[in-house]
Design a protein around this motif. Structure first.
Motif, PDB file in Angstrom:
ATOM      1  N   GLY A 150       0.793  -1.211   0.000  1.00  0.00           N
ATOM      2  CA  GLY A 150       0.000   0.000   0.000  1.00  0.00           C
ATOM      3  C   GLY A 150       0.827   1.264   0.000  1.00  0.00           C
ATOM      4  O   GLY A 150       2.040   1.251  -0.227  1.00  0.00           O
ATOM      5  N   LEU A 151       0.149   2.378   0.262  1.00  0.00           N
ATOM      6  CA  LEU A 151       0.761   3.698   0.334  1.00  0.00           C
ATOM      7  C   LEU A 151       0.371   4.357   1.650  1.00  0.00           C
ATOM      8  O   LEU A 151      -0.755   4.191   2.132  1.00  0.00           O
ATOM      9  CB  LEU A 151       0.280   4.578  -0.821  1.00  0.00           C
ATOM     10  CG  LEU A 151       0.868   4.346  -2.213  1.00  0.00           C
ATOM     11  CD1 LEU A 151       0.102   5.189  -3.238  1.00  0.00           C
ATOM     12  CD2 LEU A 151       2.345   4.702  -2.240  1.00  0.00           C
ATOM     13  N   SER A 152       1.305   5.080   2.237  1.00  0.00           N
ATOM     14  CA  SER A 152       0.994   5.846   3.436  1.00  0.00           C
ATOM     15  C   SER A 152       1.187   7.331   3.146  1.00  0.00           C
ATOM     16  O   SER A 152       2.071   7.720   2.370  1.00  0.00           O
ATOM     17  CB  SER A 152       1.879   5.412   4.607  1.00  0.00           C
ATOM     18  OG  SER A 152       3.241   5.685   4.346  1.00  0.00           O
ATOM     19  N   TYR A 153       0.360   8.155   3.755  1.00  0.00           N
ATOM     20  CA  TYR A 153       0.384   9.604   3.564  1.00  0.00           C
ATOM     21  C   TYR A 153       0.745  10.275   4.873  1.00  0.00           C
ATOM     22  O   TYR A 153       0.086  10.053   5.896  1.00  0.00           O
ATOM     23  CB  TYR A 153      -0.981  10.097   3.070  1.00  0.00           C
ATOM     24  CG  TYR A 153      -1.096  11.604   2.999  1.00  0.00           C
ATOM     25  CD1 TYR A 153      -0.537  12.299   1.936  1.00  0.00           C
ATOM     26  CD2 TYR A 153      -1.761  12.310   4.000  1.00  0.00           C
ATOM     27  CE1 TYR A 153      -0.632  13.681   1.864  1.00  0.00           C
ATOM     28  CE2 TYR A 153      -1.870  13.684   3.934  1.00  0.00           C
ATOM     29  CZ  TYR A 153      -1.294  14.377   2.870  1.00  0.00           C
ATOM     30  OH  TYR A 153      -1.388  15.744   2.811  1.00  0.00           O
ATOM     31  N   LEU A 154       1.799  11.076   4.866  1.00  0.00           N
ATOM     32  CA  LEU A 154       2.244  11.786   6.055  1.00  0.00           C
ATOM     33  C   LEU A 154       1.580  13.150   6.113  1.00  0.00           C
ATOM     34  O   LEU A 154       1.799  14.010   5.251  1.00  0.00           O
ATOM     35  CB  LEU A 154       3.770  11.947   6.030  1.00  0.00           C
ATOM     36  CG  LEU A 154       4.404  12.705   7.203  1.00  0.00           C
ATOM     37  CD1 LEU A 154       4.137  11.970   8.520  1.00  0.00           C
ATOM     38  CD2 LEU A 154       5.896  12.886   6.972  1.00  0.00           C
ATOM     39  N   GLY A 155       0.749  13.356   7.136  1.00  0.00           N
ATOM     40  CA  GLY A 155       0.051  14.625   7.277  1.00  0.00           C
ATOM     41  C   GLY A 155       0.916  15.700   7.907  1.00  0.00           C
ATOM     42  O   GLY A 155       1.993  15.434   8.446  1.00  0.00           O
ATOM     43  N   ASP A 156       0.437  16.929   7.867  1.00  0.00           N
ATOM     44  CA  ASP A 156       1.170  18.053   8.456  1.00  0.00           C
ATOM     45  C   ASP A 156       1.300  17.920   9.967  1.00  0.00           C
ATOM     46  O   ASP A 156       2.198  18.508  10.575  1.00  0.00           O
ATOM     47  CB  ASP A 156       0.470  19.371   8.113  1.00  0.00           C
ATOM     48  CG  ASP A 156       0.519  19.668   6.614  1.00  0.00           C
ATOM     49  OD1 ASP A 156       1.485  19.229   5.963  1.00  0.00           O
ATOM     50  OD2 ASP A 156      -0.414  20.331   6.122  1.00  0.00           O
ATOM     51  N   ASP A 157       0.410  17.140  10.583  1.00  0.00           N
ATOM     52  CA  ASP A 157       0.451  16.961  12.040  1.00  0.00           C
ATOM     53  C   ASP A 157       1.406  15.848  12.456  1.00  0.00           C
ATOM     54  O   ASP A 157       1.529  15.537  13.646  1.00  0.00           O
ATOM     55  CB  ASP A 157      -0.943  16.682  12.589  1.00  0.00           C
ATOM     56  CG  ASP A 157      -1.583  15.440  11.956  1.00  0.00           C
ATOM     57  OD1 ASP A 157      -0.940  14.814  11.075  1.00  0.00           O
ATOM     58  OD2 ASP A 157      -2.722  15.098  12.345  1.00  0.00           O
ATOM     59  N   GLY A 158       2.082  15.217  11.489  1.00  0.00           N
ATOM     60  CA  GLY A 158       3.021  14.148  11.806  1.00  0.00           C
ATOM     61  C   GLY A 158       2.405  12.769  11.859  1.00  0.00           C
ATOM     62  O   GLY A 158       3.127  11.770  11.992  1.00  0.00           O
ATOM     63  N   HIS A 159       1.078  12.673  11.753  1.00  0.00           N
ATOM     64  CA  HIS A 159       0.402  11.371  11.741  1.00  0.00           C
ATOM     65  C   HIS A 159       0.305  10.839  10.312  1.00  0.00           C
ATOM     66  O   HIS A 159       0.341  11.603   9.346  1.00  0.00           O
ATOM     67  CB  HIS A 159      -0.989  11.484  12.354  1.00  0.00           C
ATOM     68  CG  HIS A 159      -0.973  11.721  13.825  1.00  0.00           C
ATOM     69  ND1 HIS A 159      -0.707  10.724  14.736  1.00  0.00           N
ATOM     70  CD2 HIS A 159      -1.174  12.859  14.548  1.00  0.00           C
ATOM     71  CE1 HIS A 159      -0.762  11.224  15.964  1.00  0.00           C
ATOM     72  NE2 HIS A 159      -1.032  12.510  15.881  1.00  0.00           N
ATOM     73  N   ARG A 160       0.167   9.506  10.213  1.00  0.00           N
ATOM     74  CA  ARG A 160       0.111   8.864   8.912  1.00  0.00           C
ATOM     75  C   ARG A 160      -1.235   8.184   8.675  1.00  0.00           C
ATOM     76  O   ARG A 160      -1.776   7.530   9.565  1.00  0.00           O
ATOM     77  CB  ARG A 160       1.214   7.807   8.786  1.00  0.00           C
ATOM     78  CG  ARG A 160       2.588   8.378   8.541  1.00  0.00           C
ATOM     79  CD  ARG A 160       3.601   7.272   8.275  1.00  0.00           C
ATOM     80  NE  ARG A 160       4.888   7.834   7.920  1.00  0.00           N
ATOM     81  CZ  ARG A 160       5.237   8.212   6.696  1.00  0.00           C
ATOM     82  NH1 ARG A 160       4.384   8.067   5.710  1.00  0.00           N
ATOM     83  NH2 ARG A 160       6.423   8.732   6.462  1.00  0.00           N
ATOM     84  N   TRP A 161      -1.725   8.332   7.444  1.00  0.00           N
ATOM     85  CA  TRP A 161      -2.838   7.548   6.951  1.00  0.00           C
ATOM     86  C   TRP A 161      -2.276   6.536   5.958  1.00  0.00           C
ATOM     87  O   TRP A 161      -1.538   6.923   5.045  1.00  0.00           O
ATOM     88  CB  TRP A 161      -3.871   8.427   6.245  1.00  0.00           C
ATOM     89  CG  TRP A 161      -4.622   9.342   7.159  1.00  0.00           C
ATOM     90  CD1 TRP A 161      -4.294  10.619   7.490  1.00  0.00           C
ATOM     91  CD2 TRP A 161      -5.833   9.047   7.843  1.00  0.00           C
ATOM     92  NE1 TRP A 161      -5.222  11.146   8.363  1.00  0.00           N
ATOM     93  CE2 TRP A 161      -6.189  10.204   8.597  1.00  0.00           C
ATOM     94  CE3 TRP A 161      -6.658   7.918   7.910  1.00  0.00           C
ATOM     95  CZ2 TRP A 161      -7.327  10.253   9.387  1.00  0.00           C
ATOM     96  CZ3 TRP A 161      -7.802   7.976   8.700  1.00  0.00           C
ATOM     97  CH2 TRP A 161      -8.120   9.125   9.428  1.00  0.00           C
TER      98      TRP A 161
END
Length: 214
Positions: free
Chosen positions: A171-182
C-alpha cells in the motif's frame, strides 16, 4: 483380490494430501515461531521503541464453496489496533543502505463475517513493516507476517476454529502536516491450520482493503 482403480486413486490422493499437510504444517510452525521471536526481541532491543500506534479498519471479501457444494459470498468487517516498533539497531544499518526503513508490528483485531453465512473472528498477528524513506509525503510500504486466529465459520470444512493467520499487505501511506500517517493498502489473508488439528483443512482466503491511522 485385485485392488479397485478408484480405491487406489483415493489412497494416492489421501497420501499426497497428508504429505502436503505435513509440509504446510512444518512451514507454518517455522514461520510462526520466527515471527513471534522477531516481535518479542525487537521491542526489547535498546534501539527498538514503539514509534506508532493506532486503529485499523479492514473490509474483506470471500467467495468459497461450502461442504454442500454451494457457492457462498461473505463480507468481512474487522477493527483492530496496531503497535509499531522500531527495528533493532543491528538491522537498521543493513536496510538503510538500500534506502529502506524496517519496523515491527503487532496487530490484534476482532471482526465479523456476514453474507450467505455469518461468524465472529479474532486474531493477533506479528508482522514486519518495510517502507521507502518515510520522511516523504507519500511512501509505499510492504507488510507480512503470520499469527493466530479464531474463526467460528461453520460448514466449510475448515477443520478447526483455531487457525494460522498468514497475510501480506502492499500500500501507500500519507504523512500529514500533524506528523500522523494515513495508510491505505490491499491485504491478502489465508487462514488454515496446516493439517495440525484435523483432517479437514480447506482454508479460507480473504481479500481486504485496509486503512491504518498512526
Amino acid at each position: 483380490c485385485v485392488p479397485h482403480p478408484a480405491t487406489d486413486r483415493r489412497n494416492a490422493t489421501a497420501s499426497t494430501t497428508t504429505g502436503r499437510s505435513r509440509g504446510h504444517a512444518a512451514i507454518a510452525v517455522l514461520v510462526f515461531s520466527v515471527s513471534l521471536l522477531m516481535a518479542a526481541v525487537a521491542p526489547r532491543s535498546a534501539a527498538a521503541e514503539m514509534i506508532a500506534q493506532g486503529p485499523t479498519v479492514q473490509f474483506g471479501y470471500v467467495e468459497k464453496t461450502d461442504r454442500h457444494n454451494r457457492n457462498q459470498q461473505l463480507f468481512n468487517f474487522t477493527l483492530g489496533w496496531r503497535f509499531r516498533f522500531d527495528d533493532p539497531e543491528s538491522w537498521a544499518a543493513f536496510f538503510s543502505r538500500a534506502g529502506l526503513d524496517l519496523s515491527w508490528v503487532v496487530e490484534p483485531s476482532v471482526g465479523f463475517l456476514q453474507g450467505d453465512s455469518s461468524a465472529p473472528e479474532a486474531s493477533i498477528v506479528p508482522m514486519f513493516h518495510l517502507e521507502k524513506d518515510n520522511t516523504q509525503r507519500w511512501t509505499p510500504y510492504l507488510e507480512g507476517g503470520i499469527g493466530l486466529a479464531y474463526n467460528d465459520l461453520r460448514g466449510f470444512d475448515l477443520g478447526s476454529r483455531i487457525q494460522f493467520n498468514d497475510q501480506g499487505t502492499v500500500g501507500l501511506s500519507y504523512l500529514g502536516d500533524d506528523g500522523h500517517r494515513w495508510s491505505f493498502g490491499y491485504r491478502f489473508r489465508h487462514l488454515s491450520h496446516a493439517g495440525l488439528w484435523a483432517e479437514a483443512n480447506s482454508g479460507l482466503n480473504t481479500h481486504f482493503l485496509v486503512l491504518y491511522y498512526e
